[in-house]
Design a protein around this motif. Structure first.
Motif, PDB file in Angstrom:
ATOM      1  N   LEU A   1       0.877  -1.205  -0.053  1.00 39.78           N
ATOM      2  CA  LEU A   1       0.001  -0.009   0.123  1.00 39.78           C
ATOM      3  C   LEU A   1       0.851   1.397  -0.015  1.00 39.78           C
ATOM      4  CD1 LEU A   1      -2.617  -1.184   2.741  1.00 39.78           C
ATOM      5  CD2 LEU A   1      -2.579  -1.321   0.161  1.00 39.78           C
ATOM      6  N   ILE A   2       2.263   1.228   0.038  1.00 35.06           N
ATOM      7  CA  ILE A   2       2.883   2.523   0.161  1.00 35.06           C
ATOM      8  C   ILE A   2       2.941   3.223  -1.048  1.00 35.06           C
ATOM      9  CG2 ILE A   2       5.133   1.270  -0.579  1.00 35.06           C
ATOM     10  CD1 ILE A   2       6.467   2.922   1.660  1.00 35.06           C
ATOM     11  N   VAL A   3       2.953   4.595  -1.026  1.00 31.26           N
ATOM     12  CA  VAL A   3       3.061   5.349  -2.112  1.00 31.26           C
ATOM     13  C   VAL A   3       4.346   6.011  -1.895  1.00 31.26           C
ATOM     14  CG1 VAL A   3       2.131   7.468  -3.038  1.00 31.26           C
ATOM     15  CG2 VAL A   3       0.686   5.852  -2.033  1.00 31.26           C
ATOM     16  N   VAL A   4       5.210   5.907  -3.295  1.00 38.43           N
ATOM     17  CA  VAL A   4       6.404   6.375  -3.105  1.00 38.43           C
ATOM     18  C   VAL A   4       6.678   7.255  -4.285  1.00 38.43           C
ATOM     19  CG1 VAL A   4       7.828   4.425  -2.021  1.00 38.43           C
ATOM     20  CG2 VAL A   4       7.519   4.442  -4.336  1.00 38.43           C
ATOM     21  N   ASP A   5       7.682   8.432  -3.804  1.00 39.22           N
ATOM     22  CA  ASP A   5       7.893   9.507  -4.869  1.00 39.22           C
ATOM     23  C   ASP A   5       8.962   9.049  -5.749  1.00 39.22           C
ATOM     24  OD1 ASP A   5       6.012  11.082  -3.626  1.00 39.22           O
ATOM     25  OD2 ASP A   5       7.844  12.017  -2.237  1.00 39.22           O
ATOM     26  N   ASP A   6       9.828   8.040  -5.585  1.00 39.06           N
ATOM     27  CA  ASP A   6      10.980   7.629  -6.414  1.00 39.06           C
ATOM     28  C   ASP A   6      11.029   6.033  -6.120  1.00 39.06           C
ATOM     29  OD1 ASP A   6      13.178   6.783  -7.555  1.00 39.06           O
ATOM     30  OD2 ASP A   6      14.462   8.037  -6.226  1.00 39.06           O
ATOM     31  N   ALA A   7      10.368   5.239  -7.397  1.00 35.46           N
ATOM     32  CA  ALA A   7      10.228   3.905  -7.144  1.00 35.46           C
ATOM     33  C   ALA A   7      11.543   3.083  -7.087  1.00 35.46           C
ATOM     34  CB  ALA A   7       9.681   3.325  -8.371  1.00 35.46           C
ATOM     35  N   ASP A   8      12.864   3.682  -7.275  1.00 38.10           N
ATOM     36  CA  ASP A   8      14.021   3.238  -6.928  1.00 38.10           C
ATOM     37  C   ASP A   8      14.453   2.948  -5.496  1.00 38.10           C
ATOM     38  OD1 ASP A   8      14.515   3.002  -9.680  1.00 38.10           O
ATOM     39  OD2 ASP A   8      15.481   4.834  -9.979  1.00 38.10           O
ATOM     40  N   GLN A   9      13.719   3.924  -4.865  1.00 32.21           N
ATOM     41  CA  GLN A   9      13.861   4.011  -3.182  1.00 32.21           C
ATOM     42  C   GLN A   9      12.906   2.871  -2.356  1.00 32.21           C
ATOM     43  OE1 GLN A   9      16.428   5.371  -1.915  1.00 32.21           O
ATOM     44  NE2 GLN A   9      17.241   5.517  -4.028  1.00 32.21           N
ATOM     45  N   LEU A  10      11.821   2.257  -3.366  1.00 32.42           N
ATOM     46  CA  LEU A  10      11.052   1.500  -2.671  1.00 32.42           C
ATOM     47  C   LEU A  10      11.566   0.492  -1.553  1.00 32.42           C
ATOM     48  CD1 LEU A  10       8.041   0.542  -2.092  1.00 32.42           C
ATOM     49  CD2 LEU A  10       8.283  -0.837  -4.196  1.00 32.42           C
ATOM     50  N   ASP A  11      12.617  -0.306  -2.139  1.00 30.36           N
ATOM     51  CA  ASP A  11      12.963  -1.517  -1.104  1.00 30.36           C
ATOM     52  C   ASP A  11      13.711  -0.701  -0.082  1.00 30.36           C
ATOM     53  OD1 ASP A  11      11.911  -3.379  -2.916  1.00 30.36           O
ATOM     54  OD2 ASP A  11      13.802  -3.772  -4.055  1.00 30.36           O
ATOM     55  N   THR A  12      14.487   0.171  -0.014  1.00 28.69           N
ATOM     56  CA  THR A  12      15.246   0.842   1.176  1.00 28.69           C
ATOM     57  C   THR A  12      14.110   1.266   2.152  1.00 28.69           C
ATOM     58  OG1 THR A  12      16.986   1.399  -0.648  1.00 28.69           O
ATOM     59  CG2 THR A  12      16.839   2.698   1.547  1.00 28.69           C
ATOM     60  N   LEU A  13      13.094   2.157   1.600  1.00 30.26           N
ATOM     61  CA  LEU A  13      12.157   2.619   2.388  1.00 30.26           C
ATOM     62  C   LEU A  13      11.287   1.659   3.399  1.00 30.26           C
ATOM     63  CD1 LEU A  13      10.768   5.096   3.457  1.00 30.26           C
ATOM     64  CD2 LEU A  13       9.257   5.132   1.614  1.00 30.26           C
ATOM     65  N   VAL A  14      11.034   0.575   2.561  1.00 28.20           N
ATOM     66  CA  VAL A  14      10.345  -0.444   3.361  1.00 28.20           C
ATOM     67  C   VAL A  14      11.097  -1.076   4.346  1.00 28.20           C
ATOM     68  CG1 VAL A  14       9.056  -2.596   2.839  1.00 28.20           C
ATOM     69  CG2 VAL A  14       8.634  -0.864   1.148  1.00 28.20           C
ATOM     70  N   ALA A  15      12.325  -1.295   3.845  1.00 23.32           N
ATOM     71  CA  ALA A  15      13.299  -2.045   4.882  1.00 23.32           C
ATOM     72  C   ALA A  15      13.720  -0.996   6.095  1.00 23.32           C
ATOM     73  CB  ALA A  15      14.770  -2.125   4.215  1.00 23.32           C
ATOM     74  N   LYS A  16      13.547   0.158   6.030  1.00 16.26           N
ATOM     75  CA  LYS A  16      13.858   1.341   7.234  1.00 16.26           C
ATOM     76  C   LYS A  16      12.508   1.280   7.777  1.00 16.26           C
ATOM     77  CE  LYS A  16      17.262   4.336   4.960  1.00 16.26           C
ATOM     78  NZ  LYS A  16      17.277   5.676   4.188  1.00 16.26           N
ATOM     79  N   ILE A  17      11.393   1.444   7.429  1.00 17.60           N
ATOM     80  CA  ILE A  17      10.011   1.494   8.073  1.00 17.60           C
ATOM     81  C   ILE A  17       9.878   0.067   9.136  1.00 17.60           C
ATOM     82  CG2 ILE A  17       7.799   1.303   7.779  1.00 17.60           C
ATOM     83  CD1 ILE A  17       7.909   2.909   5.174  1.00 17.60           C
ATOM     84  N   LEU A  18      10.259  -1.041   8.274  1.00 14.76           N
ATOM     85  CA  LEU A  18      10.016  -2.454   8.991  1.00 14.76           C
ATOM     86  C   LEU A  18      11.185  -3.022   9.843  1.00 14.76           C
ATOM     87  CD1 LEU A  18       8.337  -4.342   6.191  1.00 14.76           C
ATOM     88  CD2 LEU A  18       7.410  -3.144   8.110  1.00 14.76           C
ATOM     89  N   ASP A  19      12.345  -1.969   9.984  1.00 13.64           N
ATOM     90  CA  ASP A  19      13.498  -2.259  10.750  1.00 13.64           C
ATOM     91  C   ASP A  19      12.987  -2.405  12.209  1.00 13.64           C
ATOM     92  OD1 ASP A  19      15.856  -1.082  12.656  1.00 13.64           O
ATOM     93  OD2 ASP A  19      16.543  -2.335  10.884  1.00 13.64           O
ATOM     94  N   ASP A  20      13.668  -3.487  12.904  1.00 16.89           N
ATOM     95  CA  ASP A  20      13.034  -3.490  14.257  1.00 16.89           C
ATOM     96  C   ASP A  20      13.564  -2.186  15.358  1.00 16.89           C
ATOM     97  OD1 ASP A  20      11.922  -6.198  14.353  1.00 16.89           O
ATOM     98  OD2 ASP A  20      13.629  -7.366  14.613  1.00 16.89           O
TER      99      ASP A  20
END
Length: 133
Positions: free
Chosen positions: A63-82
């Motif tokens: 469901l995430i909306v990203v401004d830069d698709a190239d940053q998707l994996d990095t952003l998701v990993a940061k959000i879900l980091d313990d």
């Protein structure tokens, strides 16, 4: 980060130290439902609002909306980091999910209530009562 567009079913959410946007779309819900093995939208909804960990993890990606698709994996990993996400984020998550779902439903209702000039003319030719919607 751009502002959320509620007309598109978007809502801002803050998980830990990270601000981002989610958007409820039918395709996003389909991906989420498939990932969860959910049989009904009610099950998806209950699991989203219940902050069930697997559901949240899958929903962030679906469901995430990203401004830069190239940053998707990095952003998701940061959000879900313990070190970032915890049960303390449940209220923010619930508020965002409820807002995004409400926006998605409202937009769908608006689309179904709109009549084009062609629709109005066709109804008039067929003798149907004119609707002012």
């Amino acid at each position: 980060m751009e502002h959320a567009n509620p007309i598109r079913g978007e809502a801002p959410v803050k998980i830990g130290a990270i601000d981002f946007r989610i958007a409820v779309t039918f395709s996003g819900l389909a991906r989420l439902s498939q990932a969860l093995g959910a049989k009904t939208i009610d099950e998806v909804y209950a699991r989203l609002l219940g902050f069930e960990p697997k559901t949240v993890a899958c929903a962030v990606r679906a469901l995430i909306v990203v401004d830069d698709a190239d940053q998707l994996d990095t952003l998701v990993a940061k959000i879900l980091d313990d070190g970032n996400i915890s049960l303390a984020d449940q209220a923010n998550w619930r508020e965002a999910v409820e807002a995004a779902l409400a926006g998605h439903i409202a937009a769908g209702k608006i689309r179904r209530d709109e009549q084009t000039a062609n629709d109005i003319a066709a109804d008039a030719l067929l003798g149907k009562p004119v609707s002012l919607s």
